[in-house]
Design a protein around this motif. Structure first.
Motif, PDB file in Angstrom:
ATOM      1  N   THR A  57      -6.920  18.917  14.559  1.00  0.00           N
ATOM      2  CA  THR A  57      -6.272  18.710  15.852  1.00  0.00           C
ATOM      3  C   THR A  57      -6.450  17.276  16.346  1.00  0.00           C
ATOM      4  OG1 THR A  57      -8.225  19.628  16.966  1.00  0.00           O
ATOM      5  CG2 THR A  57      -6.414  21.130  16.510  1.00  0.00           C
ATOM      6  N   ARG A  58      -7.571  16.641  16.006  1.00  0.00           N
ATOM      7  CA  ARG A  58      -7.764  15.239  16.373  1.00  0.00           C
ATOM      8  C   ARG A  58      -6.756  14.348  15.637  1.00  0.00           C
ATOM      9  NH1 ARG A  58      -8.311  11.019  19.631  1.00  0.00           N
ATOM     10  NH2 ARG A  58      -8.998   9.182  18.481  1.00  0.00           N
ATOM     11  N   ALA A  59      -6.572  14.591  14.346  1.00  0.00           N
ATOM     12  CA  ALA A  59      -5.624  13.782  13.578  1.00  0.00           C
ATOM     13  C   ALA A  59      -4.210  13.934  14.134  1.00  0.00           C
ATOM     14  CB  ALA A  59      -5.666  14.182  12.106  1.00  0.00           C
ATOM     15  N   ALA A  60      -3.849  15.169  14.518  1.00  0.00           N
ATOM     16  CA  ALA A  60      -2.524  15.389  15.101  1.00  0.00           C
ATOM     17  C   ALA A  60      -2.383  14.651  16.424  1.00  0.00           C
ATOM     18  CB  ALA A  60      -2.292  16.888  15.303  1.00  0.00           C
ATOM     19  N   ASP A  61      -3.433  14.651  17.224  1.00  0.00           N
ATOM     20  CA  ASP A  61      -3.412  13.940  18.498  1.00  0.00           C
ATOM     21  C   ASP A  61      -3.237  12.438  18.278  1.00  0.00           C
ATOM     22  OD1 ASP A  61      -3.596  14.200  21.374  1.00  0.00           O
ATOM     23  OD2 ASP A  61      -5.530  13.187  21.246  1.00  0.00           O
ATOM     24  N   VAL A  62      -3.907  11.917  17.256  1.00  0.00           N
ATOM     25  CA  VAL A  62      -3.784  10.495  16.919  1.00  0.00           C
ATOM     26  C   VAL A  62      -2.347  10.166  16.517  1.00  0.00           C
ATOM     27  CG1 VAL A  62      -4.430   8.739  15.210  1.00  0.00           C
ATOM     28  CG2 VAL A  62      -6.193  10.123  16.326  1.00  0.00           C
ATOM     29  N   ILE A  63      -1.767  11.010  15.678  1.00  0.00           N
ATOM     30  CA  ILE A  63      -0.386  10.784  15.241  1.00  0.00           C
ATOM     31  C   ILE A  63       0.552  10.732  16.448  1.00  0.00           C
ATOM     32  CG2 ILE A  63       1.564  11.847  14.021  1.00  0.00           C
ATOM     33  CD1 ILE A  63      -0.352  10.563  12.096  1.00  0.00           C
ATOM     34  N   LEU A  64       0.361  11.646  17.392  1.00  0.00           N
ATOM     35  CA  LEU A  64       1.213  11.658  18.586  1.00  0.00           C
ATOM     36  C   LEU A  64       1.001  10.431  19.458  1.00  0.00           C
ATOM     37  CD1 LEU A  64       1.005  15.422  19.643  1.00  0.00           C
ATOM     38  CD2 LEU A  64       3.012  14.215  18.754  1.00  0.00           C
ATOM     39  N   LYS A  65      -0.256  10.065  19.684  1.00  0.00           N
ATOM     40  CA  LYS A  65      -0.500   8.944  20.590  1.00  0.00           C
ATOM     41  C   LYS A  65      -0.043   7.618  19.994  1.00  0.00           C
ATOM     42  CE  LYS A  65      -5.321   7.609  19.491  1.00  0.00           C
ATOM     43  NZ  LYS A  65      -5.110   6.143  19.387  1.00  0.00           N
ATOM     44  N   ARG A  80       0.836  -1.199   0.000  1.00  0.00           N
ATOM     45  CA  ARG A  80       0.000   0.000   0.000  1.00  0.00           C
ATOM     46  C   ARG A  80       0.873   1.251   0.000  1.00  0.00           C
ATOM     47  NH1 ARG A  80       0.083   3.082   4.406  1.00  0.00           N
ATOM     48  NH2 ARG A  80       0.458   2.207   6.481  1.00  0.00           N
ATOM     49  N   LYS A  81       0.305   2.332  -0.480  1.00  0.00           N
ATOM     50  CA  LYS A  81       1.021   3.593  -0.462  1.00  0.00           C
ATOM     51  C   LYS A  81       1.174   4.085   0.979  1.00  0.00           C
ATOM     52  CE  LYS A  81      -0.341   5.330  -5.001  1.00  0.00           C
ATOM     53  NZ  LYS A  81      -0.926   6.489  -5.744  1.00  0.00           N
ATOM     54  N   LYS A  82       2.245   4.823   1.215  1.00  0.00           N
ATOM     55  CA  LYS A  82       2.445   5.437   2.517  1.00  0.00           C
ATOM     56  C   LYS A  82       1.577   6.688   2.597  1.00  0.00           C
ATOM     57  CE  LYS A  82       6.805   5.175   1.530  1.00  0.00           C
ATOM     58  NZ  LYS A  82       8.285   5.296   1.516  1.00  0.00           N
ATOM     59  N   ARG A  83       0.868   6.823   3.699  1.00  0.00           N
ATOM     60  CA  ARG A  83      -0.078   7.928   3.837  1.00  0.00           C
ATOM     61  C   ARG A  83       0.512   9.050   4.684  1.00  0.00           C
ATOM     62  NH1 ARG A  83      -4.052   3.507   5.612  1.00  0.00           N
ATOM     63  NH2 ARG A  83      -5.010   2.775   3.668  1.00  0.00           N
ATOM     64  N   VAL A  84       0.301  10.281   4.232  1.00  0.00           N
ATOM     65  CA  VAL A  84       0.692  11.445   5.004  1.00  0.00           C
ATOM     66  C   VAL A  84      -0.473  12.421   5.010  1.00  0.00           C
ATOM     67  CG1 VAL A  84       1.808  12.526   2.991  1.00  0.00           C
ATOM     68  CG2 VAL A  84       2.394  13.283   5.311  1.00  0.00           C
ATOM     69  N   SER A 103      -6.262   3.326  14.215  1.00  0.00           N
ATOM     70  CA  SER A 103      -6.257   2.069  13.470  1.00  0.00           C
ATOM     71  C   SER A 103      -6.092   2.289  11.969  1.00  0.00           C
ATOM     72  CB  SER A 103      -7.550   1.285  13.733  1.00  0.00           C
ATOM     73  OG  SER A 103      -8.672   1.990  13.231  1.00  0.00           O
ATOM     74  N   TYR A 104      -6.260   3.550  11.538  1.00  0.00           N
ATOM     75  CA  TYR A 104      -6.047   3.887  10.125  1.00  0.00           C
ATOM     76  C   TYR A 104      -4.592   4.307   9.984  1.00  0.00           C
ATOM     77  CZ  TYR A 104      -7.030   5.779   5.476  1.00  0.00           C
ATOM     78  OH  TYR A 104      -7.042   6.024   4.118  1.00  0.00           O
ATOM     79  N   ARG A 105      -3.806   3.493   9.333  1.00  0.00           N
ATOM     80  CA  ARG A 105      -2.368   3.692   9.312  1.00  0.00           C
ATOM     81  C   ARG A 105      -1.949   4.870   8.446  1.00  0.00           C
ATOM     82  NH1 ARG A 105       1.068  -0.333  10.738  1.00  0.00           N
ATOM     83  NH2 ARG A 105       2.566   1.353  10.465  1.00  0.00           N
ATOM     84  N   CYS A 106      -1.365   5.855   9.082  1.00  0.00           N
ATOM     85  CA  CYS A 106      -0.736   6.979   8.399  1.00  0.00           C
ATOM     86  C   CYS A 106       0.688   7.084   8.918  1.00  0.00           C
ATOM     87  CB  CYS A 106      -1.480   8.284   8.666  1.00  0.00           C
ATOM     88  SG  CYS A 106      -3.096   8.410   7.897  1.00  0.00           S
ATOM     89  N   GLU A 107       1.628   7.300   8.031  1.00  0.00           N
ATOM     90  CA  GLU A 107       3.022   7.384   8.450  1.00  0.00           C
ATOM     91  C   GLU A 107       3.325   8.686   9.177  1.00  0.00           C
ATOM     92  OE1 GLU A 107       3.067   3.774   6.772  1.00  0.00           O
ATOM     93  OE2 GLU A 107       2.152   5.523   5.836  1.00  0.00           O
ATOM     94  N   ALA A 108       2.653   9.762   8.762  1.00  0.00           N
ATOM     95  CA  ALA A 108       3.044  11.067   9.307  1.00  0.00           C
ATOM     96  C   ALA A 108       1.954  12.093   9.051  1.00  0.00           C
ATOM     97  CB  ALA A 108       4.354  11.527   8.657  1.00  0.00           C
ATOM     98  N   MET A 109       2.128  13.234   9.717  1.00  0.00           N
ATOM     99  CA  MET A 109       1.262  14.392   9.475  1.00  0.00           C
ATOM    100  C   MET A 109       2.121  15.641   9.504  1.00  0.00           C
ATOM    101  SD  MET A 109      -2.129  15.659  11.556  1.00  0.00           S
ATOM    102  CE  MET A 109      -3.033  17.134  11.044  1.00  0.00           C
TER     103      MET A 109
END
Length: 198
Positions: free
Chosen positions: A110-118, A5-9, A81-87
């Protein structure tokens, strides 16, 4: 999950000046077949893109593989659970920085950023403000302590830029370096060279 799969950002654009950085990152990543971009823009970010770049929201969306409404907290990027490499938040306003620093997930950006951090993934905030108050600096320190990277769009002059585009491109390439995005670029530091412009 398929290993091919492609890497998601995720590219977040908030309401600070410097919308061109988010736009240029989308353009650069669009040319990289291994990467998939997810765009989320604040209401103020939409206005800034229109003011500084001259693009409508519809035109901006054309540069992303997928776009998400800022109010859609049920979007895929709102879940770990939705795999993203980075934001990357480019630019990152002080309001968005404060919300991210305090885990105030009041919108999708801000929710997506919080998910990336956690999830211990890579978060890069192109914080855009000057001068800085103590509160701004404390928020930057808080995000850094949580594993985020504060990367203000500070121009580099050692490659002797002659256009704004060169400055923007160099800054965006340095940000993509933080994601280990492989790319060719001629403007990397290679030591002192006095045989340049007079």
């Amino acid at each position: 999950m398929s290993s091919d799969r492609k890497k998601r950002v995720i590219i977040g654009i908030s309401g600070a000046t410097g919308a061109i950085f988010g736009v240029r990152l989308l353009q650069m990543l669009r040319s990289m077949p291994d990467w998939e971009t997810h765009l989320v823009t604040s209401d103020a970010g939409v206005l800034t893109v229109r003011q500084e770049v001259g693009w409508s929201q519809a035109r901006l969306r054309e540069e992303a593989d997928q776009t998400h409404n800022i109010k859609d907290i049920a979007a895929p990027i709102a879940s770990g659970s939705y795999r993203c490499e980075a934001m990357i938040v480019a630019p990152c306003s002080m309001r968005s920085l404060s919300a991210i620093a305090r885990s105030s997930s009041d919108n999708l950006l801000t929710r997506a950023a919080d998910v990336i951090l956690k999830e211990r993934r890579k978060l890069v905030l192109m914080a855009r403000e000057t001068p800085l108050t103590a509160a701004h600096i404390e928020n930057m320190a808080q995000v850094t302590n949580m594993g985020g990277i504060i990367c203000p769009p500070v121009p580099a002059f050692y490659m002797l830029p002659t256009t704004i585009d060169e400055l923007v491109n160099h800054t965006c390439i340095r940000v993509l370096d933080l994601l280990n995005v492989e790319q060719e670029y001629a403007g990397r530091w290679a030591g002192l060279n006095f045989n340049t412009k007079s």
